[in-house]
Design an enzyme around this catalytic site. Structure first.
Site, PDB file in Angstrom:
ATOM      1  N   HIS A 143       0.838  -1.202   0.000  1.00  0.00           N
ATOM      2  CA  HIS A 143       0.000   0.000   0.000  1.00  0.00           C
ATOM      3  C   HIS A 143       0.869   1.247   0.000  1.00  0.00           C
ATOM      4  CE1 HIS A 143      -3.710  -2.231   1.308  1.00  0.00           C
ATOM      5  NE2 HIS A 143      -2.764  -3.109   1.592  1.00  0.00           N
ATOM      6  N   HIS A 191      -4.278   3.081  -3.262  1.00  0.00           N
ATOM      7  CA  HIS A 191      -4.396   2.534  -1.914  1.00  0.00           C
ATOM      8  C   HIS A 191      -3.664   1.206  -1.750  1.00  0.00           C
ATOM      9  CE1 HIS A 191      -6.195   1.001   1.757  1.00  0.00           C
ATOM     10  NE2 HIS A 191      -6.359  -0.106   1.076  1.00  0.00           N
ATOM     11  N   GLU A 205     -17.226  -4.851  24.875  1.00  0.00           N
ATOM     12  CA  GLU A 205     -16.340  -6.024  24.866  1.00  0.00           C
ATOM     13  C   GLU A 205     -15.224  -5.903  23.833  1.00  0.00           C
ATOM     14  OE1 GLU A 205     -19.634  -6.149  24.523  1.00  0.00           O
ATOM     15  OE2 GLU A 205     -20.409  -7.215  26.278  1.00  0.00           O
ATOM     16  N   HIS A 246     -28.050 -16.192  25.272  1.00  0.00           N
ATOM     17  CA  HIS A 246     -26.955 -16.079  26.236  1.00  0.00           C
ATOM     18  C   HIS A 246     -26.219 -17.394  26.477  1.00  0.00           C
ATOM     19  CE1 HIS A 246     -28.531 -12.169  26.796  1.00  0.00           C
ATOM     20  NE2 HIS A 246     -27.870 -11.920  27.908  1.00  0.00           N
TER      21      HIS A 246
HETATM   22  C1  LIG Z   1     -11.155  -4.940   9.999  1.00  0.00           C
HETATM   23  C2  LIG Z   1     -10.661  -4.747   8.600  1.00  0.00           C
HETATM   24  N1  LIG Z   1     -11.533  -4.758   7.599  1.00  0.00           N
HETATM   25  C3  LIG Z   1     -11.094  -4.622   6.327  1.00  0.00           C
HETATM   26  C4  LIG Z   1      -9.771  -4.496   6.055  1.00  0.00           C
HETATM   27  C5  LIG Z   1      -9.293  -4.426   4.626  1.00  0.00           C
HETATM   28  N2  LIG Z   1      -8.783  -3.069   4.349  1.00  0.00           N
HETATM   29  C6  LIG Z   1      -7.487  -2.782   4.393  1.00  0.00           C
HETATM   30  S1  LIG Z   1      -7.196  -1.159   4.133  1.00  0.00           S
HETATM   31  C7  LIG Z   1      -8.846  -0.846   3.905  1.00  0.00           C
HETATM   32  C8  LIG Z   1      -9.361   0.531   3.598  1.00  0.00           C
HETATM   33  C9  LIG Z   1      -8.724   1.470   4.396  1.00  0.00           C
HETATM   34  O1  LIG Z   1      -9.022   2.778   4.057  1.00  0.00           O
HETATM   35  P1  LIG Z   1      -8.301   3.823   4.956  1.00  0.00           P
HETATM   36  O2  LIG Z   1      -8.372   3.372   6.343  1.00  0.00           O
HETATM   37  O3  LIG Z   1      -8.818   5.161   4.632  1.00  0.00           O
HETATM   38  O4  LIG Z   1      -6.791   3.691   4.497  1.00  0.00           O
HETATM   39  P2  LIG Z   1      -6.137   4.446   3.258  1.00  0.00           P
HETATM   40  O5  LIG Z   1      -7.081   4.306   2.108  1.00  0.00           O
HETATM   41  O6  LIG Z   1      -5.966   5.823   3.667  1.00  0.00           O
HETATM   42  O7  LIG Z   1      -4.856   3.724   3.026  1.00  0.00           O
HETATM   43  C10 LIG Z   1      -9.583  -1.992   4.056  1.00  0.00           C
HETATM   44  C11 LIG Z   1     -11.044  -2.043   3.932  1.00  0.00           C
HETATM   45  C12 LIG Z   1      -8.893  -4.483   7.148  1.00  0.00           C
HETATM   46  N3  LIG Z   1      -7.578  -4.358   7.006  1.00  0.00           N
HETATM   47  N4  LIG Z   1      -9.364  -4.582   8.403  1.00  0.00           N
END
Ligand SMILES: Cc1ncc(C[n+]2csc(CCOP(=O)(O)OP(=O)(O)O)c2C)c(N)n1
Length: 690
Positions: free
Chosen positions: A36, A271, A435, A497
């Protein structure tokens, strides 16, 4: 080549350093053909300002206890962190940057604690790092309140993180932010990389709330910066955040994903995949960077970044001399602090753990657990934790040990307090009904060091905290979970539960030790194991309902729990034709059934098996002594999903489990209706023997 001479650039050192971070990231992602680049390109200026102007750290000693903590919560931007670690002089050589994401490297796709020097937390599942930072700031506040003395701020550091859109969208961030605001964690500072692009789209497609107002409402101090490249504005905002002592800070920094890329900036294409060699070339040209060689680090930038080593060494040396004076002035406190930092058990820590007398009526293992915890806590200062609003049910309050609440609020009479006053020195954390946040905070507490955190809730709600449990195991963190109300036997609350598949799920997490003790004395041994297991999380699975306290003169010692499974009651001459294997509350049932079977001349052995994982770690001789291969008539009895039990009962064995949802009724009725009776155990046993 659009490249200025290095003498021009010294006048623009900031930019040179920032672009160094950017292009190390770009080149590493390009070479790996994976990763990334976008986040590092946009967030490099905030990282640069934080790491060169503010962060208190010593690259020569990443474990210095009073260092500032830094978390890259948006772990997918890992190259930004590796670049920072390399240029500031951690043990991350350039070859490792070039080996980004490759087999055997210390620069994996997402940062991993324990693998790379200077990486504080394993991040990647978005939102977790946000919660971890809250735990770290709580640890700092707690240790400072307990160990600092006038003139001796021995524990005095900030916790920083870079958080992203994804982090803020995840619900866990809301839980953690809400608690952090309530707790007034003034030394928690997050830089929000507000680039408005996520993985698949512009964030505006799904994320339009006013983030500044949201955090303001949580009780945070919010700063906003319109231009993420404005080094001075970043510097000022960080100064303001550090000056704010009673609110956590969020610095909303408007950045641009993939900054500098002529064709990909501000698009989700920047990204999660390499820019592509042509776009890398164009981007370098656009930002005035030499196209070759890749992984170029100008001398001036490296020299500037590397000052961190000398600064850090000096800062730690100054701290060490302050600490020496402190240790002279307060030798007892210093001894205790050193011991909690080292993670050692205090002498006689277990001296007050009760031995529970045999008792047919018995007590619930959750109640026994509460007694054991309260026997340990006064002798074990590192133990800190609480429940997600379930103290009266989980029996996890440490009576008289104080409530971890912001200073200044006098709430001796406050309902729900554990006694001992409100302050950051309190060892009872009130997580609220959160939690997921609790799980991440426990990880932050443990990773900070000098605490052994526990968190409690009903076993069914362990589902709400599976991501941080998994990460605790991945990070080898010493976190203890107290999960009560462990089966359908909890009764009237009904199927919502009543856990069914939770035990099987937890047992499948690598490294996590799951222990389901059968009575009060096994519970006491379970707590010993939990506290002694320094590099693994442990989940204690406890009953709501009373279970008899076994007469250990008649049955084997509860110490057998340490080996995961042990022969509780044996057949004549140790030669069983049938083995009943049970855990937790079902051990009593197995024992009762065994009496009846014995009366009918069946040579039966009862094995108490509180922990699969501890048993699996035993030598084969022991495992075969407990479960001899020649005895194929084996019945496992556990009020949970049968999945996995065939490993222990074999093809000819049988499992009395629960493979459907529960129901609302008194617990004893449910057990009867679900077949947990002496008669049905005997019937199944005979079926196997025939
Ligand atoms: C819990 C979770 N869900 C989905 C992902 C997959 N994922 C990695 S980066 C991303 C998008 C992130 O966008 P942002 O936080 O704005 O990062 P940027 O585009 O600025 O790099 C996703 C959905 C992940 N890493 N963790």
């Amino acid at each position: 080549m659009n490249w200025r001479s290095s003498s021009d650039l010294t006048s623009d050192l900031d930019e040179l350093c920032i672009n160094t971070l950017r292009f190390l990231s770009v080149d590493a992602v390009q070479k790996a053909n994976s990763g990334h680049p976008g986040l590092p390109m946009g967030a490099a200026p905030m990282a640069y300002v934080l790491w060169t102007h503010f962060l208190k750290h010593n690259p020569a000693n990443p474990g210095w206890v009073d260092r500032d903590r830094f978390i890259l919560s948006a772990g997918h931007g890992s190259m930004l962190l590796y670049a920072l670690l390399h240029v500031t002089g951690y043990g991350v050589p350039l070859e490792q940057i070039e080996q980004f994401r490759q087999w055997g490297s210390i620069t994996p796709g997402h940062p991993e604690r324990g693998l790379t020097p200077g990486v504080e937390m394993t991040t990647g599942p978005l939102g977790q790092g946000f919660g971890n930072g809250v735990g770290m700031a709580m640890a700092e506040a707690h240790l400072a309140a307990r160990y600092n003395r006038a003139g001796f701020d021995i524990i005095d550091h900030f916790t920083y993180a870079i958080v992203s859109d994804g982090d803020l969208m995840e619900g866990i961030a809301s839980e953690a932010a809400s608690l952090a605001g309530h707790l007034k964690l003034g030394k928690l500072i997050y830089l929000y990389d507000d680039n408005r692009v996520t993985l698949s789209a512009a964030s505006g497609i799904a994320f339009t709330e006013d983030r500044a107002q949201r955090f303001d409402a949580y009780g945070w101090h919010v700063e906003s910066i319109d231009d993420g490249n404005d080094v001075r504005a970043l510097d000022e905002a960080l100064h303001a955040a550090r000056a704010e002592s009673t609110r956590p800070s969020l610095i909303v920094v408007r950045t641009h994903l993939g900054y500098g890329s002529p064709n990909k900036q501000d698009t989700f294409e920047a990204h999660g995949s390499p820019l592509g060699s042509e776009e890398v070339r164009l981007t370098k040209r656009n930002l005035g960077w030499p196209e070759n060689p890749p992984f170029f680090i100008p001398d001036a930038a490296l020299t500037h970044f590397r000052r961190a080593v000398e600064r850090g060494t000096r800062a730690e040396a100054a701290w060490t001399s302050r600490y020496s004076a402190y240790a002279q002035a307060f030798p007892d406190l210093a001894r205790e602090l050193e011991q909690v930092i080292a993670g050692d058990m205090p002498a006689n820590w277990d001296e007050d753990i009760p031995l529970f007398p045999a008792d047919d009526k018995g007590i619930a293992t959750r109640v026994a657990s509460g007694k054991v915890m309260n026997a340990i806590a006064p002798r074990m200062p590192a133990l800190i934790g609480g429940s997600a609003d379930l103290d009266p049910s989980t029996y996890t309050a440490l009576t008289g040990m104080g409530d971890f609440e912001p200073p200044g609020a006098n709430a001796l009479d406050r309902e729900g307090s554990a006694g001992g006053g409100w302050s950051f020195a309190g060892r009872n954390v009130h997580f609220g009904v959160r939690e997921h946040g609790m799980g991440a905070i426990l990880n932050g507490l443990a990773a900070h060091g000098a605490t052994v955190p526990f968190g409690a809730t009903f076993l069914i709600f362990s589902d709400y905290m599976r991501p941080p449990i998994r990460l605790a195991a991945l990070m080898e963190l010493h976190v203890i979970y107290v999960f009560t109300h462990d089966s359908i036997a909890l009764g009237e609350d009904g199927s919502t539960h009543q856990p069914v598949e939770q035990l099987a799920g937890l047992r499948s997490v690598p490294r996590l030790i799951v222990i389901r003790p059968c009575d009060a004395n096994e519970t006491a041994v379970a707590w010993r194991v939990a506290l002694e297991s320094r590099h693994r999380p442990v989940a204690l699975i406890l009953t709501r309902q009373p279970v008899p306290t076994l007469d250990r003169r008649r049955f084997a010692s509860a110490d057998g729990l340490r080996r995961g499974a042990y022969v509780l009651l044996d057949a004549r001459d140790g030669k069983p034709e049938l083995i009943l294997i049970a855990t937790g509350s079902e051990v009593t049932l197995a024992v009762a059934a065994a009496s009846k079977l014995l009366a009918q001349q069946v040579q039966v052995r009862v094995v108490s098996m509180p922990s699969w994982k501890l048993f699996d770690a035993q030598p084969v001789e022991y495992r075969e002594a407990v479960l001899p291969p020649s005895v194929t008539a084996r019945l496992a009895v556990e009020a949970g999903a049968s999945q996995g039990w065939h490993r222990y009962v074999g093809n000819r064995g049988d499992v009395l489990g629960v493979d459907r949802f529960g129901a609302s009724a008194p617990g004893d009725v449910l057990l009867r209706e679900y077949g947990f009776t002496v008669d049905s155990v005997c019937r199944r046993a005979f079926a196997m023997l025939q």
